[in-house]
Design an enzyme around this catalytic site. Structure first.
Site, PDB file in Angstrom:
ATOM      1  N   CYS A   1     -16.186   2.628   0.822  1.00  0.00           N
ATOM      2  CA  CYS A   1     -15.039   1.757   1.125  1.00  0.00           C
ATOM      3  C   CYS A   1     -14.617   1.873   2.583  1.00  0.00           C
ATOM      4  O   CYS A   1     -13.996   0.965   3.126  1.00  0.00           O
ATOM      5  CB  CYS A   1     -13.876   2.089   0.206  1.00  0.00           C
ATOM      6  SG  CYS A   1     -13.407   3.831   0.226  1.00  0.00           S
TER       7      CYS A   1
ATOM      8  N   ARG B   1     -13.923  -7.573   2.454  1.00  0.00           N
ATOM      9  CA  ARG B   1     -12.504  -7.324   2.163  1.00  0.00           C
ATOM     10  C   ARG B   1     -11.681  -8.567   2.517  1.00  0.00           C
ATOM     11  O   ARG B   1     -10.761  -8.941   1.802  1.00  0.00           O
ATOM     12  CB  ARG B   1     -11.967  -6.133   2.980  1.00  0.00           C
ATOM     13  CG  ARG B   1     -12.587  -4.775   2.701  1.00  0.00           C
ATOM     14  CD  ARG B   1     -12.379  -4.314   1.276  1.00  0.00           C
ATOM     15  NE  ARG B   1     -10.984  -4.371   0.855  1.00  0.00           N
ATOM     16  CZ  ARG B   1     -10.002  -3.524   1.246  1.00  0.00           C
ATOM     17  NH1 ARG B   1     -10.284  -2.515   2.039  1.00  0.00           N
ATOM     18  NH2 ARG B   1      -8.766  -3.661   0.809  1.00  0.00           N
TER      19      ARG B   1
ATOM     20  N   GLN C   1     -10.302  -3.684  -2.989  1.00  0.00           N
ATOM     21  CA  GLN C   1     -11.561  -3.084  -2.518  1.00  0.00           C
ATOM     22  C   GLN C   1     -12.683  -3.381  -3.519  1.00  0.00           C
ATOM     23  O   GLN C   1     -13.814  -3.701  -3.133  1.00  0.00           O
ATOM     24  CB  GLN C   1     -11.382  -1.573  -2.349  1.00  0.00           C
ATOM     25  CG  GLN C   1     -12.645  -0.843  -1.944  1.00  0.00           C
ATOM     26  CD  GLN C   1     -13.067  -1.111  -0.507  1.00  0.00           C
ATOM     27  OE1 GLN C   1     -12.276  -0.971   0.402  1.00  0.00           O
ATOM     28  NE2 GLN C   1     -14.313  -1.506  -0.294  1.00  0.00           N
TER      29      GLN C   1
ATOM     30  N   ARG D   1       0.867  -1.186   0.000  1.00  0.00           N
ATOM     31  CA  ARG D   1       0.000   0.000   0.000  1.00  0.00           C
ATOM     32  C   ARG D   1       0.898   1.227   0.000  1.00  0.00           C
ATOM     33  O   ARG D   1       1.780   1.358   0.855  1.00  0.00           O
ATOM     34  CB  ARG D   1      -0.905   0.035   1.229  1.00  0.00           C
ATOM     35  CG  ARG D   1      -1.522   1.430   1.446  1.00  0.00           C
ATOM     36  CD  ARG D   1      -2.556   1.496   2.533  1.00  0.00           C
ATOM     37  NE  ARG D   1      -3.783   0.842   2.091  1.00  0.00           N
ATOM     38  CZ  ARG D   1      -4.971   1.043   2.655  1.00  0.00           C
ATOM     39  NH1 ARG D   1      -5.092   1.871   3.682  1.00  0.00           N
ATOM     40  NH2 ARG D   1      -6.046   0.419   2.214  1.00  0.00           N
TER      41      ARG D   1
ATOM     42  N   ASP E   1     -16.843   8.143  -1.156  1.00  0.00           N
ATOM     43  CA  ASP E   1     -15.550   7.964  -0.473  1.00  0.00           C
ATOM     44  C   ASP E   1     -15.188   9.325   0.118  1.00  0.00           C
ATOM     45  O   ASP E   1     -15.822  10.346  -0.198  1.00  0.00           O
ATOM     46  CB  ASP E   1     -14.511   7.514  -1.524  1.00  0.00           C
ATOM     47  CG  ASP E   1     -13.118   7.290  -0.948  1.00  0.00           C
ATOM     48  OD1 ASP E   1     -12.985   7.116   0.284  1.00  0.00           O
ATOM     49  OD2 ASP E   1     -12.152   7.286  -1.737  1.00  0.00           O
TER      50      ASP E   1
ATOM     51  N   HIS F   1      -7.453   0.788  -6.308  1.00  0.00           N
ATOM     52  CA  HIS F   1      -7.646   0.022  -5.066  1.00  0.00           C
ATOM     53  C   HIS F   1      -8.372  -1.274  -5.442  1.00  0.00           C
ATOM     54  O   HIS F   1      -9.535  -1.489  -5.082  1.00  0.00           O
ATOM     55  CB  HIS F   1      -8.470   0.856  -4.085  1.00  0.00           C
ATOM     56  CG  HIS F   1      -8.419   0.378  -2.670  1.00  0.00           C
ATOM     57  ND1 HIS F   1      -7.639  -0.678  -2.247  1.00  0.00           N
ATOM     58  CD2 HIS F   1      -9.080   0.820  -1.545  1.00  0.00           C
ATOM     59  CE1 HIS F   1      -7.808  -0.867  -0.950  1.00  0.00           C
ATOM     60  NE2 HIS F   1      -8.669   0.015  -0.505  1.00  0.00           N
TER      61      HIS F   1
END
Ligand code: CP
Ligand code: NVA
Length: 330
Positions: free
Chosen positions: A273, A318, A139, A109, A232, A136
């Protein structure tokens, strides 16, 4: 059963995967989820080690990798944002070659997508993108599984993304929807639409899959008939604090409110998310309230806490989807 076609492959962005492969990963995640829920052990690995490199903070992604690894019998080693030489004293290529000698897989990440791509080029083992500025992808796998669980299918379902659609979430959802033949709408001010190159790439994919891609500034027409309204944070990790004031001004018309949910229709579900700024129970939320006088940002607390909100199903998924990616590629 574990699908064989992913062995040794990195998971860097959904653009690298066919719709069939994405479906296969979602199916595999659903199968692993069922096994977990019914207490069937899937500790199928022994003597595997994975590195979890985080240059930005995380709750879900880190925990998903760690729990998934434990369930699979894999040993994870977490390298925190200040916990390794990566990038500061040692190049990405050198780090990749070192980690690749010790680990069987690497989660990364960080900031630029070019970094995770370079890690994968030099590591010699699968690399999994746990979020970059641009994408991402783990996700999105969780989001697709969640949508499939709630609506029974993906094809033709309408997902409206409200907010900053130029960053990792807007970009990746557009790619995911294009790949899966969905109806994607970026509902935001024009300057927050994804970049033209990515839009054009997704339009080509859409020609093959039957997906519909739209870019609409008016929230009322954009959200009509949506199955999912997704948002988001307005300021992402790594962005400077100075942009808050501009974002609040320009993105407030795109806050997800109960009126927007009602306009979409009874079928509509809310997704995010996470983490989300929906109340004043966070340090940043309080700071923004003190400075700008708003008690929520991208979504109201009413929507977040409503029965339309499926954000915690999404968060749980996830773990199941990351488990599928790791298990399939090792
Ligand atoms: N959604 C997500 O990536 O959450 P974290 O930042 O907590 O990992
Ligand atoms: N756009 C957000 C996503 C967090 C999961 C960020 O990059 O901070």
């Amino acid at each position: 059963m574990k699908p064989g076609i992913f062995q040794g492959r990195s998971f860097l962005k959904l653009l690298d995967y066919t719709p069939e492969e994405i479906n296969c990963l979602i199916d595999y995640a659903a199968q692993l989820k069922k096994q977990k829920k019914t207490g069937i052990s899937h500790k199928v690995f022994t003597n595997k080690n994975v590195a979890l490199v985080f240059e930005k903070t995380s709750t879900r992604t880190r925990c998903a990798f760690e729990v998934a690894a434990a369930d699979l019998g894999i040993h994870p080693v977490y390298l925190e944002p200040t916990g390794s030489q990566i990038g500061k004293k040692e190049s990405i290529a050198d780090t990749a070659r070192v980690l690749g000698r010790m680990f069987d897989g690497i989660e990364y990440r960080g900031f630029g997508q070019d970094v995770v791509e370079e890690l994968a080029k030099y590591a010699g083992v699968p690399v999994w993108n746990g979020l970059t500025n641009e994408f991402h992808p783990t996700q999105i796998l969780a989001d697709l599984l969640t949508i499939r669980e709630h609506f029974g299918a993906l094809k033709g379902k309408k997902l409206v993304y409200m907010g900053d659609a130029r960053f990792n979430m807007g970009n990746s959802l557009m790619v995911g929807c294009a790949k899966m033949g969905m109806h994607f709408v970026a509902c935001t001010a024009k300057k927050y639409f994804p970049n033209d190159a990515l839009i054009n790439e997704c339009k080509k994919i859409a020609e093959e899959t039957g997906a519909v891609l739209e870019f609409i500034e008016d929230p009322i027409s954009a959200t009509k008939g949506a199955h999912v309204i997704y948002t988001d944070v307005w300021v992402s990790m790594g962005e400077p604090d100075e942009v808050w004031s501009e974002r609040i001004k320009e993105l407030t018309p795109y806050r997800v409110t109960m009126d927007i949910m009602k306009n979409a229709g009874e079928q509509c579900r809310f997704m995010h998310c996470l983490p989300a700024f929906h109340d004043l129970n966070t340090t940043i939320g309080k700071q923004i309230y003190d400075k700008f006088g708003i008690d929520c940002m991208e979504v109201t607390n009413e929507v977040f806490e409503s029965d339309k909100s499926i954000v915690f199903d999404e968060a749980e998924n996830r773990m199941h989807t990351i488990k599928a990616v790791m298990a399939a590629s090792l």
